[in-house]
Design a protein around this motif. Structure first.
Motif, PDB file in Angstrom:
ATOM      1  N   ALA A  72     -14.629 -18.868 -50.235  1.00 59.89           N
ATOM      2  CA  ALA A  72     -15.110 -17.914 -49.447  1.00 59.89           C
ATOM      3  C   ALA A  72     -14.150 -17.527 -48.281  1.00 59.89           C
ATOM      4  CB  ALA A  72     -16.334 -18.547 -48.703  1.00 59.89           C
ATOM      5  N   ALA A  73     -13.354 -18.338 -47.948  1.00 63.04           N
ATOM      6  CA  ALA A  73     -12.095 -18.289 -46.978  1.00 63.04           C
ATOM      7  C   ALA A  73     -11.295 -17.165 -47.557  1.00 63.04           C
ATOM      8  CB  ALA A  73     -11.596 -19.465 -46.564  1.00 63.04           C
ATOM      9  N   LEU A  74     -11.079 -17.493 -48.686  1.00 67.44           N
ATOM     10  CA  LEU A  74      -9.891 -16.565 -49.411  1.00 67.44           C
ATOM     11  C   LEU A  74     -10.501 -15.030 -49.635  1.00 67.44           C
ATOM     12  CD1 LEU A  74      -8.048 -18.715 -51.529  1.00 67.44           C
ATOM     13  CD2 LEU A  74      -7.157 -17.778 -49.530  1.00 67.44           C
ATOM     14  N   TYR A  75     -11.538 -14.919 -49.967  1.00 67.50           N
ATOM     15  CA  TYR A  75     -12.432 -13.520 -49.937  1.00 67.50           C
ATOM     16  C   TYR A  75     -12.158 -13.029 -48.638  1.00 67.50           C
ATOM     17  CZ  TYR A  75     -14.468 -13.224 -54.785  1.00 67.50           C
ATOM     18  OH  TYR A  75     -14.605 -13.584 -56.264  1.00 67.50           O
ATOM     19  N   MET A  76     -12.523 -13.651 -47.331  1.00 64.67           N
ATOM     20  CA  MET A  76     -12.697 -12.974 -46.416  1.00 64.67           C
ATOM     21  C   MET A  76     -11.056 -12.725 -45.769  1.00 64.67           C
ATOM     22  SD  MET A  76     -15.460 -15.023 -44.149  1.00 64.67           S
ATOM     23  CE  MET A  76     -15.156 -16.513 -44.862  1.00 64.67           C
ATOM     24  N   VAL A  77     -10.006 -13.709 -46.061  1.00 62.35           N
ATOM     25  CA  VAL A  77      -8.861 -13.607 -45.691  1.00 62.35           C
ATOM     26  C   VAL A  77      -8.206 -12.154 -46.634  1.00 62.35           C
ATOM     27  CG1 VAL A  77      -6.390 -14.167 -46.081  1.00 62.35           C
ATOM     28  CG2 VAL A  77      -8.125 -15.640 -44.836  1.00 62.35           C
ATOM     29  N   ARG A  78      -8.339 -11.971 -47.748  1.00 62.72           N
ATOM     30  CA  ARG A  78      -7.843 -11.122 -48.609  1.00 62.72           C
ATOM     31  C   ARG A  78      -8.493  -9.740 -47.830  1.00 62.72           C
ATOM     32  NH1 ARG A  78      -9.089 -10.563 -54.935  1.00 62.72           N
ATOM     33  NH2 ARG A  78     -11.282 -10.786 -54.185  1.00 62.72           N
ATOM     34  N   GLU A  79      -9.685  -9.504 -47.561  1.00 67.16           N
ATOM     35  CA  GLU A  79     -10.236  -8.441 -47.022  1.00 67.16           C
ATOM     36  C   GLU A  79      -9.663  -7.994 -45.595  1.00 67.16           C
ATOM     37  OE1 GLU A  79     -14.479  -7.490 -44.917  1.00 67.16           O
ATOM     38  OE2 GLU A  79     -14.406  -7.992 -47.057  1.00 67.16           O
ATOM     39  N   GLN A  80      -9.344  -8.999 -44.926  1.00 61.00           N
ATOM     40  CA  GLN A  80      -8.669  -8.953 -43.603  1.00 61.00           C
ATOM     41  C   GLN A  80      -7.096  -8.482 -43.770  1.00 61.00           C
ATOM     42  OE1 GLN A  80      -9.900  -9.419 -40.512  1.00 61.00           O
ATOM     43  NE2 GLN A  80      -7.897  -8.698 -39.593  1.00 61.00           N
ATOM     44  N   LEU A  81      -6.546  -9.185 -44.763  1.00 64.66           N
ATOM     45  CA  LEU A  81      -5.224  -8.771 -45.181  1.00 64.66           C
ATOM     46  C   LEU A  81      -4.990  -7.057 -45.361  1.00 64.66           C
ATOM     47  CD1 LEU A  81      -3.930 -11.494 -46.932  1.00 64.66           C
ATOM     48  CD2 LEU A  81      -3.035 -10.912 -44.309  1.00 64.66           C
ATOM     49  N   GLN A  82      -5.997  -6.761 -46.377  1.00 68.77           N
ATOM     50  CA  GLN A  82      -6.474  -5.344 -46.770  1.00 68.77           C
ATOM     51  C   GLN A  82      -6.364  -4.363 -45.663  1.00 68.77           C
ATOM     52  OE1 GLN A  82      -9.273  -5.706 -49.833  1.00 68.77           O
ATOM     53  NE2 GLN A  82      -7.804  -6.149 -51.438  1.00 68.77           N
ATOM     54  N   LYS A  83      -7.392  -4.590 -44.563  1.00 69.28           N
ATOM     55  CA  LYS A  83      -7.449  -4.045 -43.510  1.00 69.28           C
ATOM     56  C   LYS A  83      -6.158  -3.912 -42.597  1.00 69.28           C
ATOM     57  CE  LYS A  83     -12.258  -5.386 -42.464  1.00 69.28           C
ATOM     58  NZ  LYS A  83     -13.143  -5.881 -41.928  1.00 69.28           N
ATOM     59  N   ASN A  84      -5.337  -4.654 -42.599  1.00 66.06           N
ATOM     60  CA  ASN A  84      -4.243  -4.783 -41.723  1.00 66.06           C
ATOM     61  C   ASN A  84      -3.202  -3.908 -42.617  1.00 66.06           C
ATOM     62  OD1 ASN A  84      -5.572  -6.499 -40.179  1.00 66.06           O
ATOM     63  ND2 ASN A  84      -4.338  -8.258 -40.662  1.00 66.06           N
ATOM     64  N   GLU A  85      -3.490  -3.531 -43.651  1.00 70.59           N
ATOM     65  CA  GLU A  85      -2.062  -2.831 -44.298  1.00 70.59           C
ATOM     66  C   GLU A  85      -2.340  -1.443 -43.679  1.00 70.59           C
ATOM     67  OE1 GLU A  85      -2.845  -3.092 -48.499  1.00 70.59           O
ATOM     68  OE2 GLU A  85      -1.915  -5.014 -48.695  1.00 70.59           O
TER      69      GLU A  85
END
Length: 182
Positions: A169-182
Motif C-alpha cells: 500500500a505504501a509503495l502504491y501511494m509513493v508511486r502516485e506522489q512521485l508521479q504528481k511531483n514530476e
C-alpha cells in the motif's frame, strides 16, 4: 452516523514480553453488551520508510519474518522512540536498517493493521536526498539492502517474497506522489 459504544470496563487478559491482550466490555447504543479482545495500544506508533535514491530505486531490506518463518523483502520500519517525532524516527530507522540518511522527508499516510483487534498505527514517510550513514540498531543481524526500480513495482508486487500489505500500500501511494511531483 452510528453512536460509539460505551466502554464499560477494560481488563488485562494476558501478557507476554511483547504483547498485552485486553478484554473490552462494551455497551452499544441499542443496549447490546459484548466483550471484545484486542492487543493493547502501547507506545507512540511506528514508521515505514519508502527511501528513493537518485536513480529512482526504492531501497528494500531483506528481513527475517518470524511469523512466516522466512526472509522477506520489505520497507525499513520501526517504532517511534520517546522524544522522537515520525520524521526523526524514520531517519533513524533508515540509518539503522539500510545505512542511509535522508535530506528530505515527506508524510504520505498514517495506516492501521487489523484495527478490529489492535490500535497500532504506522506512519508512511517518503525519504529522498539519500546519503550514506549507518547507525547501530537493535536488529540481530545486518540487513541486506535491495534496490528496486520504481518503474518496475508491479513486478515486485507479484513476488512471493514481497507480501506485506502495508509495504505494498505504501509503495502504491509513493508511486502516485512521485508521479504528481514530476
Amino acid at each position: 452516523m452510528p453512536v460509539k459504544p460505551d466502554i464499560l470496563k477494560i481488563t488485562p487478559a494476558t501478557k507476554s514480553r511483547l504483547f498485552q491482550v485486553e478484554q473490552i466490555e462494551l455497551r452499544f447504543s441499542n443496549g447490546v453488551e459484548r466483550t471484545y479482545e484486542r492487543l493493547a495500544n502501547k507506545g507512540r506508533g511506528a514508521v515505514m520508510i519508502a527511501a528513493i535514491d537518485e536513480a529512482q530505486n526504492v531501497l528494500l531490506i531483506k528481513e527475517y519474518a518470524v511469523g512466516l518463518e522466512d526472509y522477506l523483502l520489505t520497507l525499513p520500519k520501526g517504532l517511534i522512540d520517546p522524544g522522537e517525532d515520525a520524521f526523526q524516527a524514520a531517519n533513524r530507522e533508515l540509518k539503522e536498517e539500510a545505512g542511509f540518511g535522508a535530506e528530505h522527508l515527506t508524510f504520505i499516510k498514517q495506516m492501521t493493521s487489523a484495527p478490529n483487534y489492535m490500535g497500532h498505527k504506522i506512519t508512511t514517510v517518503l525519504a529522498q536526498g539519500l546519503f550514506p550513514c549507518r547507525l547501530q540498531g537493535d536488529e540481530p543481524e545486518e540487513m541486506e539492502v535491495v534496490r528496486w526500480p520504481i518503474s518496475q513495482l508491479d513486478e515486485l508486487f507479484r513476488r512471493d517474497d514481497f507480501s506485506e500489505a502495508r509495504a505494498i500500500a505504501a509503495l502504491y501511494m509513493v508511486r502516485e506522489q512521485l508521479q504528481k511531483n514530476e
